[in-house]
Every structure is written in C-alpha cells, then in structure tokens.
Write a protein that holds these residues in place. Sequence first.
Motif, short mmCIF file in Angstrom:
data_model
loop_
_atom_site.label_atom_id
_atom_site.label_comp_id
_atom_site.label_asym_id
_atom_site.label_seq_id
_atom_site.Cartn_x
_atom_site.Cartn_y
_atom_site.Cartn_z
N ALA A 1 0.83 -1.21 0.00
CA ALA A 1 0.00 0.00 0.00
C ALA A 1 0.86 1.26 0.00
O ALA A 1 0.54 2.24 -0.69
CB ALA A 1 -0.95 -0.01 1.20
N LEU A 2 1.96 1.24 0.75
CA LEU A 2 2.83 2.41 0.81
C LEU A 2 3.68 2.56 -0.45
O LEU A 2 4.15 3.65 -0.75
CB LEU A 2 3.71 2.33 2.06
N ASP A 3 3.88 1.47 -1.18
CA ASP A 3 4.54 1.57 -2.49
C ASP A 3 3.58 2.07 -3.56
O ASP A 3 3.99 2.77 -4.49
CB ASP A 3 5.10 0.21 -2.91
N ILE A 4 2.31 1.72 -3.45
CA ILE A 4 1.30 2.21 -4.40
C ILE A 4 1.21 3.73 -4.32
O ILE A 4 1.13 4.42 -5.35
CB ILE A 4 -0.07 1.56 -4.12
N GLN A 5 1.26 4.26 -3.11
CA GLN A 5 1.18 5.71 -2.90
C GLN A 5 2.30 6.15 -1.96
O GLN A 5 2.09 6.30 -0.75
CB GLN A 5 -0.18 6.10 -2.31
N PRO A 6 3.51 6.36 -2.48
CA PRO A 6 4.63 6.79 -1.63
C PRO A 6 4.26 8.07 -0.86
O PRO A 6 3.70 9.00 -1.43
CB PRO A 6 5.76 7.04 -2.63
N GLN A 7 4.60 8.08 0.43
CA GLN A 7 4.15 9.17 1.29
C GLN A 7 5.07 10.38 1.28
O GLN A 7 4.61 11.50 1.47
CB GLN A 7 3.98 8.65 2.72
N ALA A 8 6.35 10.16 1.11
CA ALA A 8 7.31 11.27 1.09
C ALA A 8 8.58 10.80 0.41
O ALA A 8 8.89 9.60 0.40
CB ALA A 8 7.61 11.76 2.51
N SER A 9 9.31 11.72 -0.14
CA SER A 9 10.57 11.39 -0.82
C SER A 9 11.51 10.69 0.15
O SER A 9 11.77 11.18 1.26
CB SER A 9 11.22 12.67 -1.35
N GLY A 10 12.01 9.52 -0.26
CA GLY A 10 12.95 8.78 0.57
C GLY A 10 12.33 7.98 1.67
O GLY A 10 13.04 7.33 2.44
N MET A 11 11.01 7.98 1.77
CA MET A 11 10.33 7.26 2.84
C MET A 11 9.92 5.89 2.32
O MET A 11 9.14 5.79 1.39
CB MET A 11 9.11 8.05 3.32
N ASN A 12 10.46 4.83 2.93
CA ASN A 12 10.24 3.48 2.45
C ASN A 12 9.97 2.56 3.64
O ASN A 12 10.76 2.51 4.59
CB ASN A 12 11.48 3.00 1.66
N TYR A 13 8.89 1.83 3.57
CA TYR A 13 8.46 0.97 4.68
C TYR A 13 9.56 0.00 5.09
O TYR A 13 9.93 -0.07 6.27
CB TYR A 13 7.20 0.21 4.26
N PHE A 14 10.10 -0.74 4.14
CA PHE A 14 11.07 -1.78 4.50
C PHE A 14 12.37 -1.17 5.00
O PHE A 14 12.99 -1.70 5.93
CB PHE A 14 11.33 -2.71 3.32
N GLU A 15 12.82 -0.08 4.39
CA GLU A 15 14.05 0.56 4.85
C GLU A 15 13.90 1.06 6.28
O GLU A 15 14.85 1.01 7.08
CB GLU A 15 14.44 1.70 3.92
N ASN A 16 12.71 1.53 6.64
CA ASN A 16 12.49 1.96 8.01
C ASN A 16 12.48 0.78 8.98
O ASN A 16 13.00 0.88 10.09
CB ASN A 16 11.19 2.76 8.11
N VAL A 17 11.90 -0.34 8.55
CA VAL A 17 11.96 -1.55 9.37
C VAL A 17 13.42 -1.92 9.62
O VAL A 17 13.79 -2.31 10.74
CB VAL A 17 11.20 -2.71 8.69
N LYS A 18 14.25 -1.82 8.59
CA LYS A 18 15.68 -2.09 8.75
C LYS A 18 16.29 -1.23 9.85
O LYS A 18 17.10 -1.71 10.66
CB LYS A 18 16.43 -1.81 7.44
N THR A 19 15.92 0.04 9.89
CA THR A 19 16.48 0.95 10.89
C THR A 19 16.10 0.51 12.30
O THR A 19 16.95 0.48 13.21
CB THR A 19 15.99 2.38 10.64
N TYR A 20 14.83 0.16 12.52
CA TYR A 20 14.40 -0.27 13.85
C TYR A 20 15.14 -1.55 14.26
O TYR A 20 15.63 -1.67 15.39
CB TYR A 20 12.89 -0.53 13.89
N HIS A 21 15.22 -2.48 13.33
CA HIS A 21 15.85 -3.76 13.64
C HIS A 21 17.35 -3.59 13.88
O HIS A 21 17.92 -4.22 14.79
CB HIS A 21 15.60 -4.75 12.50
#
Length: 658
Positions: free
Chosen positions: A402-422
């Motif tokens: 869903a977040l790839d269908i409608q990107p929310q902001a430049s550089g904002m990526n669901y999986f990359e953010n998951v990587k940061t938390y992990h």
Amino acid sequence: MPRIGVDYYPEQWDRSLWEPDAMLMREAGVTVVRLAEFSWSRLEPEEGRFEFGWLDEAVELFGRHGIGVVLGTPTAAPPNWLARRYPDVLPLDSQLHPQYPGVRGHRCYNSPSLNRYAAVIVDKLASRYAHNPSVIGWQTDNEFSLIACHCPSCNDKFRAWLQRKYESLETLNREWGTVVWSGEFGQWSEVTTPLGGSKHLNPSYLLDYNRFQTDSAVAFQQMQVDILREKCPDRWVTHNLWSYPSYLDYYKLCETLDFASFDYYPHTSPDKTETSPYSGALSLDLARGVKRKNFWIMEQLSGSPGCWFPMWRMPYPGYIRAASWQSISRGADAVVHFRWRSALTGAEQFWHGLIDHSNVPGRRFREFRQLADEVNRLAPLLEGTTVRNETAILFSHEQHIALDIQPQASGMNYFENVKTYHKALTKLGIGVDVINWTEPLDGYKLVITPSLYLLDWDTASRLAQFAADGGTLVLMNRTGVKNLNNVCRMEPLPGPLAECAGVTVEEYDPIGGDMHRMTCAGGSSYEALQWADILSPVTAEPIAWYADDYFAGKPAVTLNRYGRGTVCYIGTNPEEAYFIHLFGSLADELGIGRLAGLPEGVQVSCRSKEGAAYLFIFNFTREDKEVNIGREYDSILTGGKAGSVLRVAPYGVEIVKV
C-alpha cells in the motif's frame, strides 16, 4: 539438529563426476543435498514420457553415502514443449505481452494447462519417491514471487475473487470509491486486472489485485502440497523464500508448510559489508517469524554472485563460515550452500559455488569443511534449541504494498524503516522476533509497529489490549491512515489507536529529504527525517520536540501510560541513534535482557532449550573487536574457557554456554 548441505545438479554434470562428488561431500561433512528443482525437461522430455532413471541413480548414490536428499518440485521452469503446445502457461504483462521461456518463472499460477501438467509431474515424483528412505523432504517450486499476470485466466479468477469478497458490484464500487474519475463499474464483465501499468489507478483496486495474486500463488502451491501430503505423509514439505522485501505474502504462502526455508545471500562487496550483516540479521529474523519456529536455509552464499549483473567481490576469509553460523544462531536448523560447483553453462555460470570451474577445491571449500566439521560436532548440543525473545517488530506485506502504491514522502520506504528499527535493536544486543502484524502478542514485553497505514478496529483493539495488560507499544507515524480496503479514514490520526496513544495528529508535513532536528528532555539532539507529525497530546507526555521550521517546539515523540502499560508514538523517522537511545531505555525499564556495549559490526544471538542456552557472538568487520560478555563462560566451539572480555578476529565466531 543443525545440518550442513549443498545444492547439486546431477543433470548438469557428466555421470563420471557424480561418485567423486558424493565421496568428497561425505568427507567434507555434508549431510543433505537438494536436487531436481529445475529439471522438468529431463524428468519429462516430452509430454507423457517420463525419465526418472537418472534421478533414481542420483538419489541412490547420495543415500549410499549417508547424505539425505531434498527433492524440489520442478514447476518453476516449465519445459519448452509445454509452453509451445499450451501457450496459456505463459504470463501476460499489463500490456498483454507474454513472458517467454528461457529464464525461469515463466508460468502463470492460474493457467489451466500449467496446473494440469504440474499436478502430473508432482504426482509422478511423489509416487516414485514416497517410500525412498534417502528422500527426507520436499521443496515446492523455487522462490515463488508475485507474478502480475493479466491473461484471460487471471481476469476470470480475479473477477471471481472480487465477487466472493464483495458479493455485489454496488459494494465493490462503494468500497473502492470508483466514483472518482468516473471509474464505476456497471457490470462484472467490465472488471479486469489493472491493464496498462499506470501508477494512477485506484489504490484500492491495485491493493486487491496484489492480494489476489498472492492467493493465486498460494493455491498453485497448495495443489502441490496436497499431492505431496497424500503420497508422502511422513515427509516434510517446505518452500525456499527469496529475499525481502516481497509483495508476495510469505505468511499466507507458508501457512500449510511444515516450516519455512530462506535463500540467504549477504552482500560481499566492501561498500556493502558494513550494512549487509545487519540487513541479513533482519532477513533471518523475518524467515524465523514466518512460521514462528526454526527454519532452513536452502541456499546459502558460497562465492561471488554474478551473471546478469557484475560480480560481487569474493567472500572475505571467514565470511562464509560467519554468515552460516549467523543463520544457525537465528534459528536455521539446516544451511544448504548454493552451490557445490560453479556451473559451466547457463545464465548462472558466474554465481560461484564452493568449488570453482577449475574443479580444484580452494580456500572457500576449506572454510566450508571447517564449518561442516563444527556444525556436525555441535549438532547434538544444539538439537531442540530455538530462539526466544521478548521484543517483536510487526511486519506486513500489505502495508509495504500500500505504501509503495502511494509513496508518502521522498525517501520514505516501509522496509528501509523496518531495517532501521531492527538494526538499532541488533546494535543494542536485544533479540527480536519479526512476525506477521496479525499474530498474537503473548510473551512479548516490547512491540514495535512500523507504519500501520492500513488499520482495522480489531487490530487496533488487540494492540491497545497488549498495552493495557502491561506491554510497551511503539507506534510510528502514518498509522491509522486507511482502512483495510485502502480508503482514507475521516478521523484524526492515528485513527483507531488515538485513544491508547493519548495523542492526535494536528497536522503533518512530508519533509522528505529536507533536514530537520528534534531535541529530547535531556538536551540531546537528533535528525528528524522523511516525515513530521505535529502532535497534540491529550493524555500523553511529550519526550521529544521539533527544533526548527514552523512547528519548532511542537511535540515529535510522546509517551502515554495506558492501563498497566505504555504507548510511545513517534511522529517522525529519526536517525538510528535516536532509536538506539529510545529502545535501550525502554528495554532497561522493562527488564529485557541485552548485551550492552557491542562494538560496531558485532552481533549476538541466543538459542536455548530447557536447561541450556548458547550465546553466539560474531564480528562482521575486517578488524579485531573486543566484546565484554560479563563473566567467564565455557566455549562450546573451542572446548576451552571464554574470558569475560572476548577478542574476536575479523569474521570470527564464538559460541558460549550461558
């Protein structure tokens, strides 16, 4: 019990090599091989003519040398005769162009012809090897992916899928909001797969199409699983998942399998080796979380990958061993290396195996032998151990889509953010499970939820109850934006979780790549990236504030006491250092065990069973590192004592009993 194996392709090698290969495998400590997952044209060279003699010979050979065999169903690469005679096998893209044979994966899961002939070859294989003592289990297909097919069969089945979900066109039009741009459907025949490939199509439509294609892959696999279960009821069935992120919902795909398997290729080039082991740790935790149990690695890095892209660097000395032990430390019960020998022909000639084209075993093979010796020696100790953690990250393929269908902001990526938390948790020495966002949360103290962009009341209630019962829940921005049909909610964010978070979003700013900062109560300052929720606390207390722009001084992060627990809401995407600070504080408050003070590039993981626990320590850098483990322990790897301060060599491994 952990096992070491290799992927082997007898159909690609002269028979004179089979016996020497099997003998060398046995000497090297190999206990399992995977065979046949790409061999349909050799098993059925013409429609209805089957030739199993060569596979019989290979299975018997490995069995004679005490090596168990995993057989792959060969449906990932239909033979040319099948595609030629029955072109409905081939998927059509959004422009209705067919995918041609010659690579692999050239099959539509909904093709009647593919399903008919796949069932035949799987049935023949299962019947022939059902009682063969050398065959220990089955792998379905190979690296299923979500195939965006638009053939007539997919159109018919997609339409039927939607009719089951929505029952009427009136409901579908309402739930998708097709009134926008005059997209309303007047009859079912007007509903097709999303042809044309435009990014501007209705987002609810696109999300449902992706869900349908996952269900198509699941149904195609289930056809095979049913045959294998009927013919081989005493053998396990798995599937080798490809890398993350994936649009295909791995949780659904693996639901009826005995365990999940994963193909692990950590990057070897110097510009990637700093981050790759952390990304790899996430992938391994995701693989374990698919079934919430131990898993297999069905393909493990053995040399430099390359073919349709320039080759990576060869694995640094120790890298193959360390990455394999890393897999075991995070729950792998077998590590099968791809591949035994580098291929002389075909597209993967330079996807290197343990032995190079020269057929002369070298450095990588010697390292593999050391690994196999260690694993075989320690297998009895590690048998029955699992990974148990008190922290979880909730992961969702649907949120990612869903977040790839409608990107929310430049550089904002669901999986990359998951990587940061992990990555922050890994650097803190905190073990973490990465599980499906719909799973029960019993036994966890800290639960982190990447953007719950799609959210229903049932999930919100379950998360709120987790906090009310004493858990600590960390919510991220872009939570509660839409319902499960990808339609925006008309209520203040974070929607159904606003009450338990004790805060609402007054306004938001998609800051993208613009650099912002936030400050904490103690005066420390951190980068605020990608997104800025300007928060209005209700019962929550701010613990960080924006330091600049028109929302300077407004809360960026809040903490709310809810029932017997706590809910933290993070309105931006801070740099990694902030998550290390926050997660460390929360873990210490909750009494979550961790190995503090890990040097950069050092990872730990623990496998345990009743009465025993084993801590794995890794140095994924090219320089010596010192790790303080608190007191002296017994090393099960060397048989000696491990001091309270360990000196770990580049790509070194230590395993201690704790």
